[in-house]
Design a protein around this motif. Structure first.
Motif, PDB file in Angstrom:
ATOM      1  N   UNK A 156      37.125 -18.247  -9.112  1.00 53.62           N
ATOM      2  CA  UNK A 156      35.814 -18.077  -8.460  1.00 53.62           C
ATOM      3  C   UNK A 156      34.910 -17.121  -9.228  1.00 53.62           C
ATOM      4  N   UNK A 157      35.412 -15.984  -9.734  1.00 55.25           N
ATOM      5  CA  UNK A 157      34.522 -15.087 -10.494  1.00 55.25           C
ATOM      6  C   UNK A 157      33.941 -15.713 -11.750  1.00 55.25           C
ATOM      7  N   UNK A 158      34.540 -16.808 -12.239  1.00 52.02           N
ATOM      8  CA  UNK A 158      34.070 -17.426 -13.480  1.00 52.02           C
ATOM      9  C   UNK A 158      33.370 -18.763 -13.234  1.00 52.02           C
ATOM     10  N   UNK A 159      33.109 -19.084 -11.986  1.00 50.26           N
ATOM     11  CA  UNK A 159      32.416 -20.340 -11.691  1.00 50.26           C
ATOM     12  C   UNK A 159      30.908 -20.109 -11.808  1.00 50.26           C
ATOM     13  N   UNK A 181      31.583 -22.344   3.642  1.00 51.98           N
ATOM     14  CA  UNK A 181      31.064 -21.180   2.926  1.00 51.98           C
ATOM     15  C   UNK A 181      31.335 -21.232   1.426  1.00 51.98           C
ATOM     16  N   UNK A 182      32.009 -22.271   0.953  1.00 53.18           N
ATOM     17  CA  UNK A 182      32.379 -22.343  -0.463  1.00 53.18           C
ATOM     18  C   UNK A 182      31.176 -22.201  -1.400  1.00 53.18           C
ATOM     19  N   UNK A 183      30.061 -22.909  -1.172  1.00 56.72           N
ATOM     20  CA  UNK A 183      28.947 -22.776  -2.127  1.00 56.72           C
ATOM     21  C   UNK A 183      28.300 -21.399  -2.126  1.00 56.72           C
ATOM     22  N   UNK A 184      28.524 -20.635  -1.076  1.00 57.06           N
ATOM     23  CA  UNK A 184      27.936 -19.296  -1.012  1.00 57.06           C
ATOM     24  C   UNK A 184      28.688 -18.282  -1.871  1.00 57.06           C
ATOM     25  N   UNK A 185      29.859 -18.656  -2.364  1.00 50.55           N
ATOM     26  CA  UNK A 185      30.700 -17.730  -3.119  1.00 50.55           C
ATOM     27  C   UNK A 185      30.390 -17.730  -4.609  1.00 50.55           C
ATOM     28  N   UNK A 186      29.546 -18.664  -5.055  1.00 51.23           N
ATOM     29  CA  UNK A 186      29.243 -18.785  -6.474  1.00 51.23           C
ATOM     30  C   UNK A 186      27.733 -18.885  -6.656  1.00 51.23           C
ATOM     31  N   UNK A 187      27.236 -18.612  -7.865  1.00 50.68           N
ATOM     32  CA  UNK A 187      25.783 -18.573  -8.075  1.00 50.68           C
ATOM     33  C   UNK A 187      25.065 -19.892  -7.823  1.00 50.68           C
ATOM     34  N   UNK A 188      25.679 -21.007  -8.209  1.00 50.84           N
ATOM     35  CA  UNK A 188      24.995 -22.300  -8.118  1.00 50.84           C
ATOM     36  C   UNK A 188      25.947 -23.335  -7.536  1.00 50.84           C
TER      37      UNK A 188
END
Length: 240
Positions: A156-159, A181-188
């Protein structure tokens, strides 16, 4: 398009001494891409392929090479819902040597009748000598919780690339609220829920192709963060 037979499956190498763990398969894919001189690429994965993709993204520098990622039917930050696939059984050659193809595609995880020629082709792929033993090894030494912890700490930190989480709302073991909530965990990130079961690409290949093309062309720009093609009943709605 580069479509591979995952190590241990299909027409790939199945020797007992070959490491078929997800991290090793990911490393072999990187070597393949480098040998083909493919620097940047789009990535599509499904189920266990998404676990391999998690390891791919977690590898240093790979997040810069992946232009966009379409991720289908695999747990993300939440624990896997019920019912869970029986990984303990899948880690045995006896289970893998059984009627795997018919058992899966005749189960509650498929909502359409696949053509007989497609089922016959799948069965043919599973009948290569050594497949059952190699397929069993891929499930040994892992678990849903191990994979989840790896994603949270390493993937996740590298997505950093545009990502679409594509999930079928009819999958009996993967519920929409697990991904909300999955899309909220990454920038795009973007969540797309569709009226399909676990094997979306088999049930509606044109839909998957359309979503993939849209992602690769527009990279989620001016697209809604979360979308569903059908009304979804959330069994466990989040408070607030």
């Amino acid at each position: 398009v580069i479509a591979v037979d995952t190590l241990g499956y299909g027409q790939s190498d199945k020797r007992a001494e070959i490491d078929v763990s997800y991290s090793a398969v990911s490393a072999s894919l990187i070597r393949l891409l480098d040998q083909l001189e493919v620097r940047n690429f789009h990535l599509i994965s499904h189920d266990r392929g998404s676990v391999i993709s998690d390891h791919l993204i977690a590898t240093d520098g790979m997040n810069l090479r992946i232009q966009a990622f379409l991720r289908m039917q695999q747990s993300f930050d939440k624990p896997h819902g019920l019912p869970r696939p029986a990984h303990e059984q899948m880690a045995t050659a006896d289970w893998q040597s059984g009627n795997v193809v018919r058992g899966i595609y005749d189960s509650d995880y498929v909502s359409v009748q696949l053509p007989e020629d497609e089922l016959a082709r799948l069965e043919w792929e599973f009948q290569f000598p050594g497949t059952a033993e190699a397929a069993a090894r891929t499930f040994q030494g892992t678990s849903f919780e191990i994979e989840r912890e790896f994603r949270i700490e390493n993937t996740i930190p590298r997505m950093t690339m545009p990502v679409v989480f594509l999930q079928g709302i009819r999958d009996p073991g993967q519920h929409p609220e697990e991904y909300y909530n999955a899309p909220d965990l990454i920038p795009n990130g973007r969540l797309v829920l569709v009226d399909a079961n676990h094997f979306i690409h088999a049930e509606d290949p044109q839909l998957v192709a359309k979503i993939a093309r849209d992602l690769f062309e527009f990279r989620n720009q001016n697209r809604p963060r979360k979308i569903s093609s059908e009304p979804v009943e959330f069994l466990y709605p989040e408070k607030g």
